[in-house]
Design a protein around this motif. Structure first.
Motif: not given
Ligand SMILES: Cc1cc2nc3c(=O)[nH]c(=O)nc-3n(C[C@H](O)[C@H](O)[C@H](O)COP(=O)(O)OP(=O)(O)OC[C@H]3O[C@@H](n4cnc5c(N)ncnc54)[C@H](O)[C@@H]3O)c2cc1C
Ligand code: SF4
Ligand code: SF4
Ligand code: SF4
Length: 353
Positions: A15, A19-20, A24, A51, A56
């Motif tokens: 994340e 992800a960040t 994104k 995904r 995690c």
């Protein structure tokens, strides 16, 4: 190649890292490296993107593998070649340039340009240098839908000949490649995929990639989403029967060879279907590969940039064994000028991003 510990990104969860900073921000190139490297199988490819499907474990390996997170071209160039490029090396470091063509008529009939990628893999398999190659076939259900496979016979390598212009998550196959106990593997892929493998090598992530012997990079101006280019544009808007397409090519226009003849579409119309992550990509010619191959407007021939000693051994071995015929490239050659221009244009993408 020396170990480049500076490529390590430390222990950080999916994340906070990918992800960040990659998903994104639209930088993900759907390569699949993060999914293949996760030791806890926490990630899955969903609509082309990774995904989280399990909690995690914050091990940080996916961040170390991702070519769009903490990536340094300068460090990796040094890792692969032991030096950085000079100002007069606009498409990266190399030992030799050549235009080449496969000698096998079966390859020439199916290939994209000169069939060099397929001829190199065929030679390496037949000479026993490798026991398989990561390459891209077309799925049986959807025409030109890329399906990465570990090809271990001539028939499988031949099945992969020809470009599929939509994104193929080739690095997903690393989990399978990592299980190979004996024998070496060749990898054919886009420049961003070669970057991921080099980043893993430099970070000392050996398990999945230790048996990868040689990296063949394809030149690339960008790839498209299947849903956009094939489903929405060609099938939906232009009413092309996808089953009729025999070959796709991009040479100033999108060219489809079909059972009804050649159909052309302007590139400006398909630009909107390009994968978002490609807009910030600075590598046209696979600058970290052992050998890079492209079409560069040549007809029936491929242009090869032979970059490393390994690449040189593979190319000259294939030529000497009669799998390839090759010609030298001289200064002022049209394809060479185009290579310089396209490399420059792509590098400006990074500066602008
Ligand atoms: C998305 C894409 C964009 C490209 N853009 C350019 C460009 O702008 N300019 C240029 O000069 N060349 C470009 N190329 C490279 C060119 O189309 C040929 O792949 C290259 O010249 C090699 O031709 P060949 O006849 O030697 O390969 P072949 O012998 O036909 O072998 C083709 C190889 O490509 C691999 N492959 C096919 N589709 C994919 C895919 N989607 N992802 C990863 N690997 C794949 C197969 O595994 C196979 O091994 C692009 C290729 C792709 C896939
Ligand atoms: S590799 Fe898997 S467990 Fe490790 S940080 Fe990434 S998602 Fe989490
Ligand atoms: S670029 Fe590749 S490694 Fe990075 S997040 Fe996307 S799929 Fe994962
Ligand atoms: S343009 Fe760059 S990011 Fe996009 S597929 Fe090609 S090499 Fe990968």
């Amino acid at each position: 190649m020396a170990h480049a510990s500076c490529m390590s990104t430390g222990k950080i969860g999916f994340e906070a890292s990918l992800a960040t900073n990659v998903l994104k921000t639209g930088k993900c190139v759907s390569c699949g490296a993060c999914i293949a490297i996760c030791p806890y199988a926490c990630l899955q490819l969903t609509q082309g993107k990774p995904r989280l499907v399990k909690e995690c474990q914050l091990c940080g390996l996916c961040a170390q593998a991702c070519p769009r997170y903490g990536f340094s071209q300068t460090q990796l160039e040094n890792f692969v070649f032991g030096r950085n490029r000079k100002l007069d090396e606009p498409f990266g470091i190399y030992r030799q340039l050549a235009t080449a063509q496969a000698t096998d008529a079966r390859i020439l009939q199916r290939c994209q340009d000169g069939g060099v990628a397929t001829a190199l893999l065929t030679y390496a398999l037949k000479a026993g240098h490798i026991c398989g190659a990561v390459a891209v076939a077309s799925s049986r259900e959807k025409p030109f839908h890329p399906k990465p496979i570990l090809a271990s016979t001539f028939e499988e390598v031949l099945e992969c000949a020809g470009s599929k212009y939509t994104c193929s998550p080739n690095l997903l196959l690393l989990s399978e490649v990592g299980k190979q106990k004996n024998g070496r593997i060749a990898f054919v892929g886009m420049p961003c995929q070669i970057q991921a493998i080099r980043k893993m090598q430099a970070s000392g992530l050996r398990k999945q990639i230790d048996c990868i012997d040689v990296l063949v990079g394809l030149m690339c101006s960008g790839c498209f989403t299947y849903e956009g280019l094939m489903d929405e544009y060609l099938h939906g808007e232009k009413k092309v029967d996808l089953n009729e397409i025999q070959k796709m090519n991009i040479k100033g226009k999108l060219l489809l060879t079909t059972s009804r003849g050649l159909i052309e579409f302007p590139l400006a119309e398909i630009k909107r279907y390009q994968q978002k992550g490609c807009s910030a990509c600075g590598d046209f010619s696979g600058e970290l590969a052992d050998i890079s191959i492209g079409g560069l407007g040549l007809n029936g021939w491929s242009f090869a940039i032979i970059r490393t000693q390994k690449g040189e051994a593979l190319f000259s071995g294939a030529e000497q064994a009669g799998f390839l015929r090759a010609k030298t490239v001289s200064a002022g050659d049209k394809a060479l000028d185009l290579l310089g221009k396209l490399s420059e244009k792509k590098r400006k993408n990074v500066a602008a991003a």
